[in-house]
Design an enzyme around this catalytic site. Sequence first.
Site, PDB file in Angstrom:
ATOM      1  N   GLU B  31      47.894   4.810  18.908  1.00 43.79           N
ATOM      2  CA  GLU B  31      46.852   3.934  19.071  1.00 43.79           C
ATOM      3  C   GLU B  31      47.271   2.739  20.084  1.00 43.79           C
ATOM      4  OE1 GLU B  31      46.110   2.794  15.102  1.00 43.79           O
ATOM      5  OE2 GLU B  31      45.639   4.624  14.801  1.00 43.79           O
ATOM      6  N   GLU B  62      44.939   8.200  12.122  1.00 44.96           N
ATOM      7  CA  GLU B  62      46.668   8.394  11.917  1.00 44.96           C
ATOM      8  C   GLU B  62      46.583   9.944  11.613  1.00 44.96           C
ATOM      9  OE1 GLU B  62      45.109   5.639  10.851  1.00 44.96           O
ATOM     10  OE2 GLU B  62      46.070   4.231  11.910  1.00 44.96           O
ATOM     11  N   HIS B 131      50.366  -4.951   7.109  1.00 44.98           N
ATOM     12  CA  HIS B 131      51.340  -5.073   8.484  1.00 44.98           C
ATOM     13  C   HIS B 131      52.649  -5.321   7.966  1.00 44.98           C
ATOM     14  CE1 HIS B 131      47.374  -5.588   9.842  1.00 44.98           C
ATOM     15  NE2 HIS B 131      47.606  -5.438  11.157  1.00 44.98           N
TER      16      HIS B 131
END
Lengths: 169, 328
Positions: B31, B62, B131
């Site tokens: 991405e 993904e 994250h």
Amino acid sequence: MSWASARGRSIQSKIPLYHRAHGFGFPGVRVDGNDVLAVYEVSKRALENARVGGGPTLIEAYTYRLGAHTTSDDPTRYRIDAEVEVWKHRDPIERVKSLLVREYKIKSKVFEEVASEADEKAQKLREDVLAMDRPDPLSMFDHAYASEHPLIEEGRREMMELGVSGGGH
Amino acid sequence: MATQTMTMAKALNEGLRRAMEKNKKVLIMGEDVGKLGGVFRITDGLQKDFGEDRVIDAPLAESAIVGTAVGLAIRGYRTVCEIQFDGFVYPAFDQIVSQVAKLHKRSDGVYTMGLVIRLPFQGGIGAIEHHSESPEAYFAQTAGLRVVACSNPNDAFWMIQQSIEHDDPIIFCEPKSRYWEKGEVELDAPPASLFDAQVRREGSDVTLIAYGASVKTALRAADTAAVEGVSLEVIDARSLAPLDLDTMATSLEKTGRLVVVQEAPHTASIGSEIVAELSERCFYSLAAPGLRVSGYHVPYPPSRIEEDYRPNVDRVLDAVDRVMGFES
């Protein structure tokens, strides 16, 4: 053209997104996402339909992210200024404003009041967020499970033994 | 020999560039990896130089990124899949554990899954949820996969190239909090083979084993301990599956005391495996039980308290004190 993070909708989906609902056996509708009244109308109908047992509706509110994806994003690397300019003219707030002026003769003073009230609220929100206390580190153990768990107890105990200070700056 | 100082991000970029120059079948997919150069700029400039057919911007899917790489691997391509953040790998989990890990076996060795899945992992960058995770143990537990983690620019430069050349699928973990730290990169020869652990600092009292971002934490702990007269040997595991147990056992036989440092929670972790294996191998050399300094058994916390979650020097030294003070 809309943007996910840095890649536009054309690469995300080969067909308009609202078409995807048909594969699941319910209607899909595309609406101008920058037209507040249209979005309201489409949402209202979809909700009414769902509430009487008519099932779901997929609403694709077609819009554009005018700002950056995050504070570390640099949209100039992947999109052209001209496109951003076109979408600035489609600002949903400006469009509602011109409608209210033209059709309902709303005075500019009203808009000024609304704008200043919005600015105040935004300012206060920023100040409140910045003034927030640092969360108590022990709070990381809350709600990881709905009931007691030995690893949660162990972690909490270990952190307390380390003397981690809670709250404050 | 030629060396150059660069950040880990740049070292990965240069390593990828070198692999792409060397082998036309090396592709990059992920991405925002093309025009933007990836959110961490690891693939910066590669699409411009190698074209859109080799550096491919993928949709936010993904499982499709990894699934496509499976098909490409069957046809002899070497795809480097970039998963934008650790917490985004789960949609690809089925492709990774059910296809990538098993196709070589399922095809009786006919298909080789030579592909690399790059995973910016661990925390420390003040990010929101998804994250900052450390999912390496999920993959280490899966037969058919190999898992490695770099900790400095030189390893980043060489390990990414070694991973691309390897015939087995590799989960390549990059400590994102160290992307912008500089180090010397040796341009002519790799520092070690891909699955070797490396002794980063020699010592005699306790063996500290770490990987990824935790290596620097362990080295800082060793600096502090040295002031107090305690000598810590620091080992960078580098390969998490398989583990280089020989290098680790050699150290432990010397020190008799073991502490593992990792950001992942300790239950069923890489650290658990290291402690179990070394207890088995070095039982008679051990002066204390091996300890793990880890993240806690909770979802990764909000950024303002993440430093209370990540192992820090104090927590490492606390564990060092405990193994030093252990009396049987």
